[in-house]
Design a protein around this motif. Structure first.
Motif, PDB file in Angstrom:
ATOM      1  N   THR A   1       0.832  -1.202   0.000  1.00  0.00           N
ATOM      2  CA  THR A   1       0.000   0.000   0.000  1.00  0.00           C
ATOM      3  C   THR A   1       0.864   1.249   0.000  1.00  0.00           C
ATOM      4  N   MET A   2       1.921   1.226   0.803  1.00  0.00           N
ATOM      5  CA  MET A   2       2.837   2.364   0.856  1.00  0.00           C
ATOM      6  C   MET A   2       3.487   2.603  -0.501  1.00  0.00           C
ATOM      7  N   PHE A   3       3.984   1.533  -1.128  1.00  0.00           N
ATOM      8  CA  PHE A   3       4.641   1.680  -2.426  1.00  0.00           C
ATOM      9  C   PHE A   3       3.673   2.194  -3.488  1.00  0.00           C
ATOM     10  N   ALA A   4       2.444   1.701  -3.467  1.00  0.00           N
ATOM     11  CA  ALA A   4       1.454   2.153  -4.450  1.00  0.00           C
ATOM     12  C   ALA A   4       1.175   3.648  -4.287  1.00  0.00           C
ATOM     13  N   GLU A   5       1.090   4.096  -3.042  1.00  0.00           N
ATOM     14  CA  GLU A   5       0.830   5.513  -2.788  1.00  0.00           C
ATOM     15  C   GLU A   5       2.034   6.366  -3.184  1.00  0.00           C
ATOM     16  N   ILE A   6       3.235   5.874  -2.901  1.00  0.00           N
ATOM     17  CA  ILE A   6       4.436   6.598  -3.316  1.00  0.00           C
ATOM     18  C   ILE A   6       4.477   6.721  -4.839  1.00  0.00           C
ATOM     19  N   ALA A   7       4.144   5.624  -5.528  1.00  0.00           N
ATOM     20  CA  ALA A   7       4.142   5.657  -6.991  1.00  0.00           C
ATOM     21  C   ALA A   7       3.151   6.695  -7.517  1.00  0.00           C
ATOM     22  N   ASP A   8       1.960   6.752  -6.927  1.00  0.00           N
ATOM     23  CA  ASP A   8       0.962   7.734  -7.355  1.00  0.00           C
ATOM     24  C   ASP A   8       1.471   9.160  -7.141  1.00  0.00           C
ATOM     25  N   ARG A   9       2.063   9.382  -5.992  1.00  0.00           N
ATOM     26  CA  ARG A   9       2.503  10.736  -5.655  1.00  0.00           C
ATOM     27  C   ARG A   9       3.728  11.155  -6.463  1.00  0.00           C
ATOM     28  N   THR A  10       4.648  10.224  -6.679  1.00  0.00           N
ATOM     29  CA  THR A  10       5.820  10.582  -7.484  1.00  0.00           C
ATOM     30  C   THR A  10       5.425  10.822  -8.942  1.00  0.00           C
ATOM     31  N   ALA A  11       4.424  10.092  -9.414  1.00  0.00           N
ATOM     32  CA  ALA A  11       3.934  10.312 -10.776  1.00  0.00           C
ATOM     33  C   ALA A  11       3.328  11.702 -10.923  1.00  0.00           C
ATOM     34  N   ARG A  12       2.869  12.278  -9.801  1.00  0.00           N
ATOM     35  CA  ARG A  12       2.338  13.651  -9.815  1.00  0.00           C
ATOM     36  C   ARG A  12       3.434  14.668  -9.482  1.00  0.00           C
ATOM     37  N   ASP A  13       4.676  14.159  -9.360  1.00  0.00           N
ATOM     38  CA  ASP A  13       5.841  15.013  -9.101  1.00  0.00           C
ATOM     39  C   ASP A  13       5.755  15.758  -7.777  1.00  0.00           C
ATOM     40  N   GLU A  14       5.174  15.108  -6.761  1.00  0.00           N
ATOM     41  CA  GLU A  14       5.194  15.700  -5.426  1.00  0.00           C
ATOM     42  C   GLU A  14       6.613  15.618  -4.857  1.00  0.00           C
ATOM     43  N   PRO A  15       7.031  16.587  -4.051  1.00  0.00           N
ATOM     44  CA  PRO A  15       8.386  16.579  -3.495  1.00  0.00           C
ATOM     45  C   PRO A  15       8.615  15.363  -2.587  1.00  0.00           C
ATOM     46  N   PRO A  16       9.812  14.757  -2.640  1.00  0.00           N
ATOM     47  CA  PRO A  16      10.110  13.577  -1.813  1.00  0.00           C
ATOM     48  C   PRO A  16       9.857  13.798  -0.328  1.00  0.00           C
ATOM     49  N   GLY A  17      10.190  14.984   0.183  1.00  0.00           N
ATOM     50  CA  GLY A  17       9.985  15.247   1.607  1.00  0.00           C
ATOM     51  C   GLY A  17       8.526  15.202   1.997  1.00  0.00           C
ATOM     52  N   GLU A  18       7.667  15.758   1.155  1.00  0.00           N
ATOM     53  CA  GLU A  18       6.227  15.730   1.439  1.00  0.00           C
ATOM     54  C   GLU A  18       5.689  14.311   1.366  1.00  0.00           C
ATOM     55  N   ILE A  19       6.175  13.549   0.398  1.00  0.00           N
ATOM     56  CA  ILE A  19       5.730  12.163   0.265  1.00  0.00           C
ATOM     57  C   ILE A  19       6.135  11.364   1.500  1.00  0.00           C
ATOM     58  N   ALA A  20       7.387  11.532   1.950  1.00  0.00           N
ATOM     59  CA  ALA A  20       7.867  10.795   3.120  1.00  0.00           C
ATOM     60  C   ALA A  20       7.003  11.092   4.339  1.00  0.00           C
ATOM     61  N   ALA A  21       6.679  12.373   4.564  1.00  0.00           N
ATOM     62  CA  ALA A  21       5.855  12.746   5.715  1.00  0.00           C
ATOM     63  C   ALA A  21       4.462  12.121   5.617  1.00  0.00           C
ATOM     64  N   ALA A  22       3.888  12.134   4.421  1.00  0.00           N
ATOM     65  CA  ALA A  22       2.560  11.555   4.235  1.00  0.00           C
ATOM     66  C   ALA A  22       2.578  10.047   4.448  1.00  0.00           C
ATOM     67  N   MET A  23       3.657   9.393   4.019  1.00  0.00           N
ATOM     68  CA  MET A  23       3.739   7.943   4.172  1.00  0.00           C
ATOM     69  C   MET A  23       3.937   7.535   5.627  1.00  0.00           C
ATOM     70  N   LEU A  24       4.640   8.356   6.398  1.00  0.00           N
ATOM     71  CA  LEU A  24       4.776   8.068   7.826  1.00  0.00           C
ATOM     72  C   LEU A  24       3.407   8.118   8.497  1.00  0.00           C
ATOM     73  N   ASP A  25       2.596   9.086   8.114  1.00  0.00           N
ATOM     74  CA  ASP A  25       1.227   9.160   8.651  1.00  0.00           C
ATOM     75  C   ASP A  25       0.410   7.950   8.205  1.00  0.00           C
ATOM     76  N   LEU A  26       0.585   7.557   6.938  1.00  0.00           N
ATOM     77  CA  LEU A  26      -0.159   6.408   6.415  1.00  0.00           C
ATOM     78  C   LEU A  26       0.210   5.129   7.155  1.00  0.00           C
ATOM     79  N   LEU A  27       1.489   4.940   7.442  1.00  0.00           N
ATOM     80  CA  LEU A  27       1.904   3.746   8.193  1.00  0.00           C
ATOM     81  C   LEU A  27       1.282   3.721   9.582  1.00  0.00           C
ATOM     82  N   ASP A  28       1.155   4.878  10.205  1.00  0.00           N
ATOM     83  CA  ASP A  28       0.499   4.929  11.522  1.00  0.00           C
ATOM     84  C   ASP A  28      -0.946   4.456  11.417  1.00  0.00           C
TER      85      ASP A  28
END
Length: 218
Positions: A168-195
């Motif tokens: 699930t985390m990888f799928a969300e990262i793929a979606d966000r990187t495909a939209r060219d979101e900054p890596p730092g923002e993606i990392a923060a969002a994924m930490l929340d998602l893991l929680d």
């Protein structure tokens, strides 16, 4: 053990071939690029490419290393005393996110790479096989760690739920990187998602295959 000059040269050649191939794949699409074109761009023979990579998709997703089916099982094997299998995997995923590790795709340019992957049926099939192999290897590790019998379905069920967090985390990262979101923002969002995902796992999964505490030496 010190790496020999020959081994360093082989590793450098392998990295060079993968980098050249990936650049061509991203520019033109995976299916459109031939091994002959990769060899020409890398200034090597076609035979040399095949000496290092058995199949074209191995240039994108090499067997072993970051793409190893043993990835999740290795997290479990290395869990700390008192740590369960699920918590060991979650801890490792969080550590990778915090350091923006390339293994979870938090690098500049990863969005273009993922768009290329998603447009290739061959690469999508390889990712699907890798995910299935990763779950099976994790299930075997959990069975060994818990002492489960061969016909016990629990290790496989727990493995599927643990693997779900990474997938699930990888799928969300793929979606966000495909939209060219900054890596730092993606990392923060994924930490929340893991929680959130951890809160959805049952206590039996979160406590499964907990490594015994080490004996007190005192």
């Amino acid at each position: 053990m010190t790496e020999s000059l020959r081994e360093r040269k082989k590793r450098a050649t392998r990295r060079h071939l993968a980098e050249v191939a990936t650049r061509l794949f991203v520019e033109r699409g995976f299916e459109a690029v031939t091994i002959a074109e990769i060899a020409e761009a890398a200034d090597v023979s076609v035979k040399t490419v095949y000496n290092y990579f058995v199949a074209k998709e191995d240039l994108v997703l090499p067997r072993g290393g970051e793409a190893s089916a043993d990835r999740l099982a290795a997290f479990v094997r290395d869990r700390a005393p008192g740590e369960s299998a699920a918590r060991a995997v979650l801890r490792n995923l969080r550590e990778e996110l915090r350091r923006r590790d390339r293994s979870v795709g938090l690098t500049l340019g990863y969005g273009r790479f993922m768009r290329m992957v998603r447009e290739s049926p061959t690469l999508l099939a390889r990712f699907d096989r890798l995910g299935a192999d990763m779950r099976a290897t994790l299930a075997a590790e959990l069975a060994a760690a818990s002492g489960a019998s061969p016909d016990d379905p629990v290790p496989g069920l727990v493995a599927a739920q643990i693997a779900w967090t990474q997938e699930t985390m990888f799928a969300e990262i793929a979606d966000r990187t495909a939209r060219d979101e900054p890596p730092g923002e993606i990392a923060a969002a994924m930490l929340d998602l893991l929680d959130v995902m951890e809160s959805l796992l049952g206590e039996r999964v979160l406590a499964y295959a907990t490594r015994p505490e080490e004996d007190d030496p005192r």
